[in-house]
Design an enzyme around this catalytic site. Structure first.
Site, mmCIF file in Angstrom:
data_model
loop_
_atom_site.group_PDB
_atom_site.id
_atom_site.type_symbol
_atom_site.label_atom_id
_atom_site.label_comp_id
_atom_site.label_asym_id
_atom_site.label_seq_id
_atom_site.Cartn_x
_atom_site.Cartn_y
_atom_site.Cartn_z
ATOM 1 N N ALA A 127 -11.529 -1.649 -3.808
ATOM 2 C CA ALA A 127 -11.215 -1.278 -2.430
ATOM 3 C C ALA A 127 -10.066 -0.266 -2.376
ATOM 4 O O ALA A 127 -10.097 0.733 -3.071
ATOM 5 C CB ALA A 127 -10.930 -2.532 -1.608
ATOM 6 N N SER A 128 -9.059 -0.555 -1.585
ATOM 7 C CA SER A 128 -7.995 0.423 -1.350
ATOM 8 C C SER A 128 -7.045 0.634 -2.523
ATOM 9 O O SER A 128 -6.221 1.545 -2.485
ATOM 10 C CB SER A 128 -7.203 0.051 -0.093
ATOM 11 O OG SER A 128 -7.987 0.334 1.047
ATOM 12 N N ILE A 129 -7.172 -0.154 -3.575
ATOM 13 C CA ILE A 129 -6.424 0.140 -4.799
ATOM 14 C C ILE A 129 -6.874 1.514 -5.311
ATOM 15 O O ILE A 129 -6.140 2.195 -6.030
ATOM 16 C CB ILE A 129 -6.685 -0.934 -5.868
ATOM 17 C CG1 ILE A 129 -6.342 -2.304 -5.319
ATOM 18 C CG2 ILE A 129 -5.959 -0.620 -7.167
ATOM 19 C CD1 ILE A 129 -4.957 -2.771 -5.391
ATOM 20 N N LYS A 153 -6.885 4.131 -3.758
ATOM 21 C CA LYS A 153 -5.924 5.132 -3.270
ATOM 22 C C LYS A 153 -4.814 5.388 -4.290
ATOM 23 O O LYS A 153 -4.365 6.518 -4.466
ATOM 24 C CB LYS A 153 -5.322 4.683 -1.936
ATOM 25 C CG LYS A 153 -6.297 4.666 -0.780
ATOM 26 C CD LYS A 153 -5.641 4.141 0.485
ATOM 27 C CE LYS A 153 -6.588 4.133 1.664
ATOM 28 N NZ LYS A 153 -7.657 3.129 1.554
ATOM 29 N N TYR A 197 -2.334 3.956 8.893
ATOM 30 C CA TYR A 197 -3.079 3.748 7.659
ATOM 31 C C TYR A 197 -4.466 4.364 7.795
ATOM 32 O O TYR A 197 -5.140 4.164 8.802
ATOM 33 C CB TYR A 197 -3.201 2.256 7.365
ATOM 34 C CG TYR A 197 -3.868 1.970 6.049
ATOM 35 C CD1 TYR A 197 -3.142 1.990 4.869
ATOM 36 C CD2 TYR A 197 -5.226 1.690 5.988
ATOM 37 C CE1 TYR A 197 -3.742 1.737 3.659
ATOM 38 C CE2 TYR A 197 -5.839 1.439 4.775
ATOM 39 C CZ TYR A 197 -5.098 1.453 3.617
ATOM 40 O OH TYR A 197 -5.703 1.204 2.415
#
Length: 198
Positions: free
Chosen positions: A31-33, A35, A122
């Site tokens: 997921a957002s890891i 980024k 965000y």
């Protein structure tokens, strides 16, 4: 230093086939890891002089629709660029996008949420925009860039894009909290913001 101290998997990677989680080979959506990995590649491009963080997004993407303000690469990376996040169930999209630039169509015509630098918002879409900036700056495909500059040099052999149209060895199945299968999602519109497996 450099040694694994503890590694263990819990539960099932595939309930239907009773495949247990293997910490050495089961690949999950991170997921957002994603980024953080994208930001690392941005740092590589910066160190090489290919990416200027205080240049506007338009410096790299001349055809991106005009806005009243022009956020910088640094502002977008820090969620200060005014780029919106998901609306409704957009994060459950199962539409395949052939490339990074086509995924920008979801939000490219939307107005900015605020004057860049004035408010934290965000935004996974901001990172999608950054992946297009990175492609332009490096003159290379984003996924190829991530593979050659981040995953291979860092020994991240089990980190890849979540291509739903491909067989990926060790990919875990996705479930909802109630135990049911999660709906099919195609992350091709958001590799940089949330589309990797590891």
């Amino acid at each position: 230093y450099g040694k694994t101290v503890w590694s263990e998997g819990f539960g099932l990677a595939d309930r239907e086939q009773q495949v247990t989680v293997n910490p050495a080979s089961t690949r999950f959506r991170i997921a957002s890891i994603s980024k953080a990995l994208t930001a690392t590649a941005m740092a590589v491009l910066y160190e090489r002089g290919q990416l200027k963080p205080d240049s506007s997004v338009w410096h790299y993407l001349k055809d991106f629709p005009a806005k009243p303000y022009r956020p910088t690469v640094r502002q977008v990376a820090g969620h200060l660029g005014g780029i919106r996040h998901y609306r409704g169930n957009e994060n459950e999209s199962n539409v395949r996008y052939p490339d990074v630039r086509s995924g920008l169509n979801i939000f490219k015509d939307d107005t900015l949420l605020c004057k860049p630098g004035t408010q934290y918002n965000y935004s996974s879409y901001g990172y999608n925009l950054l992946s297009a900036v990175m492609e332009s700056a490096a003159g290379r495909n984003f996924l190829e860039l991530m593979q050659s500059e981040i995953f291979i040099p860092m020994g991240m052999a089990n980190t890849i894009a979540d291509h739903t149209d491909s067989v990926i060895t060790g990919r875990g199945r996705y479930y909802l909290r109630n135990g049911r299968n999660a709906p099919a999602v195609d992350n091709s519109y958001k590799w940089a913001g949330g589309g990797f497996l590891s």
